[in-house]
Design an enzyme around this catalytic site. Structure first.
Site, PDB file in Angstrom:
ATOM      1  N   LYS A  76      44.691  51.678  30.765  1.00 51.51           N
ATOM      2  CA  LYS A  76      44.533  50.228  30.677  1.00 51.51           C
ATOM      3  C   LYS A  76      45.775  49.545  31.236  1.00 51.51           C
ATOM      4  O   LYS A  76      46.900  50.040  31.055  1.00 51.51           O
ATOM      5  CB  LYS A  76      44.303  49.831  29.217  1.00 51.51           C
ATOM      6  CG  LYS A  76      43.937  48.355  28.999  1.00 51.51           C
ATOM      7  CD  LYS A  76      43.601  48.111  27.535  1.00 51.51           C
ATOM      8  CE  LYS A  76      43.220  46.664  27.274  1.00 51.51           C
ATOM      9  NZ  LYS A  76      42.852  46.437  25.851  1.00 51.51           N
ATOM     10  N   SER A 151      38.498  44.250  24.838  1.00 55.56           N
ATOM     11  CA  SER A 151      39.210  43.922  26.064  1.00 55.56           C
ATOM     12  C   SER A 151      39.459  45.114  26.986  1.00 55.56           C
ATOM     13  O   SER A 151      39.844  44.941  28.138  1.00 55.56           O
ATOM     14  CB  SER A 151      40.558  43.294  25.711  1.00 55.56           C
ATOM     15  OG  SER A 151      41.394  44.228  25.037  1.00 55.56           O
ATOM     16  N   SER A 175      38.907  46.393  20.544  1.00 51.58           N
ATOM     17  CA  SER A 175      38.927  46.395  22.007  1.00 51.58           C
ATOM     18  C   SER A 175      38.657  47.731  22.680  1.00 51.58           C
ATOM     19  O   SER A 175      38.472  47.769  23.895  1.00 51.58           O
ATOM     20  CB  SER A 175      40.270  45.853  22.513  1.00 51.58           C
ATOM     21  OG  SER A 175      40.320  44.464  22.337  1.00 51.58           O
TER      22      SER A 175
END
Length: 491
Positions: A76, A151, A175
């Site tokens: 990420k 996210s 997330s």
């Protein structure tokens, strides 16, 4: 070469049936083919990844073995990987590159894993849908007209689309778990502190955790086994009991396992299709002798308010560093205050600004006691609810989300509706507990997951329980129909 599980690739690498370099080259071919449609990736360094793969192959030939040696992994874009951009999905970090490795990344590299790419994400990890990236959203490979969840959108899509068998995301209020449910993969939010946060860009420091993502619980365990443990660079980090069981995960016996169903998670708002999927998953446990009983978490009704008061307050503090003075984007202001204001106005998106303003208000004089302090008291009550529940049961089972992946732009004009997508995922993080999302079935062709929540430091037990479930089911083996990625939506 089709992408399989990390455990399957581990066996192939150890047997010499495939090389790490071949896996990495195949991964980049797949990214080039699919990512123009899915937009999961923000940055790569193909030469670096191939060098690391060749080094891993040399270690394998020398007889070395680690759980992740030679395996590709996607990161990420709020995790530092030296020399690569770390944008956090925001324009305010334009041209910024990581000067050091995050601890979890350093441990993966030391164990011989191969970082492939930095993955798309909601800006500064603020989002439930994946729609708030400054660089455009990632798309759900099961239906590209629908959100992938956020996210950690790009990390989850990378696993679902077969770019890599492993990925890292971060989970503050859901997330990794929410997109895992939307995209039919497995993801773990560990007990707070089990994975170091050093090198993870902070959003809400008392809630943030790095979360491993993979097709199966056994795959997640491989990654966790080399990353978990105390880190002198993170004072909140801790050791994980039973970590030695992760490298070769064994299913736990389900007979006699006490599974609690929080009544507050199964009320109005849960879509009928998701409810049916959960009921069928629970029958699998019951058929193996698990004992299922209803429990209550009475302060759950305060969880969304509590989470967003605490989260936005910490956001307001943490994001004050992005001022154009030290790094990233800098506007041309006529003086210092104007430059800072214009930098933030130009560099930050609407959702980030909304949360900064909410948090600043909560912490302001005259409102601190009424909002932030009261939220901290509610957080304690929520944690006590879990403690009482775990006196009666071993693990809790719950939906991950009230529904399946929703169409793009269907909730962006209503922030409250978007926040309510987190209704079942924000509660456990307030108590610092481990929770895992795993595939449980499909409704109307879209996946939905089931969430397991355990007591603090029960991460290994959760993974063993999930592994036992996945040995009895095949939902996690389903992959998006390849033609759907390109043919059915005009891509």
């Amino acid at each position: 070469m089709a992408v399989g599980t990390a455990v399957g690739w581990r066996e192939g690498l150890d047997a010499g049936d495939v090389s790490s370099e071949t896996l990495v080259r195949t991964a980049f071919d797949r990214i080039r083919s699919l990512d123009p449609h899915l937009h999961a990736i923000l940055a790569v360094d193909e030469d670096c990844s191939l060098r690391l793969a060749r080094a891993a192959d040399a270690r394998l030939r020398a007889g070395e073995r680690t759980p992740v040696l030679g395996l590709p992994v996607v990161l990420k874009d709020n995790l530092n990987w030296t020399g690569l951009p770390v944008s956090c999905g925001s324009r305010v970090l334009d041209r910024y590159r990581a000067p050091y490795d995050a601890t979890v990344v350093a441990r993966l590299l030391q164990a011989g894993a191969i970082p492939l790419a930095k993955a798309n994400m909601d800006e500064f990890a603020m989002g439930s849908s994946g729609e708030y990236s400054a660089f455009g959203p990632a798309r759900n490979p099961w239906d590209t007209t629908r959100v992938p969840g956020g996210s950690s959108s790009g990390s989850v899509v990378s696993v679902a689309a077969g770019y890599a068998p492993l990925a890292l995301g971060s989970d503050t209020g859901g997330s990794v778990r929410l997109p895992a449910s939307f995209c039919n993969v497995t993801a773990l939010r560990p007990t707070y502190g089990v994975l170091s946060r050093f090198g993870l860009t902070a959003m809400a420091s008392s809630l943030d955790q790095v979360g491993p993502i993979a097709a199966t619980a056994a795959d997640v365990a491989l990654a966790l086994s080399v990353m978990a443990g105390r880190d002198p660079l993170d004072s909140t980090s801790s050791d994980l009991p039973g970590v030695e069981r992760l490298a070769s995960l064994r299913p736990t016996g389900l007979k006699g396992l006490r599974i609690g169903l929080p009544s507050e998670y199964f009320g109005e708002g849960l879509e009928p299709g998701v409810r049916s999927i959960l009921e069928e998953a629970l029958r699998v446990f019951a058929d193996q002798g698990a004992e299922i009983q209803e429990v209550s978490l009475p302060h759950t009704r305060y969880a969304i308010d509590t989470y967003y008061l605490i989260c936005t307050s910490e956001v307001s503090s943490n994001l004050s560093r992005f001022d154009g003075v030290r790094y990233g984007h800098r506007a041309k202001g006529r003086n210092l205050p104007a430059m800072i204001a214009e930098t933030r106005d130009e560099g930050l998106g609407a959702e980030v600004k909304r949360r900064i303003l909410l948090g600043t208000f909560c912490l302001s004089k005259g409102y601190y006691d009424a909002f932030y302090l009261k939220a901290m008291k509610a957080r304690t009550l929520i944690a006590r609810d879990f403690e009482r529940a775990f006196d009666a049961v071993d693990v809790l089972a719950a939906p991950v989300s009230p529904g399946v992946a929703f169409p793009f732009a269907s909730k962006t004009d209503d922030p409250l509706a978007m926040y309510l997508a987190d209704a079942f995922t924000v509660t456990a993080p307030l108590a610092g507990l481990p929770c895992l999302s795993m595939p449980a079935g499909f409704t109307a062709g879209l996946p939905a997951g089931i969430q397991l929540i355990g007591p603090a430091c029960s991460d290994v037990m959760l993974l063993e329980t999930a592994h036992a479930f996945q040995l009895l089911t095949t939902h996690h083996l389903e992959i998006p129909p390849p033609l759907r990625i390109g043919a059915n939506h005009g891509l």
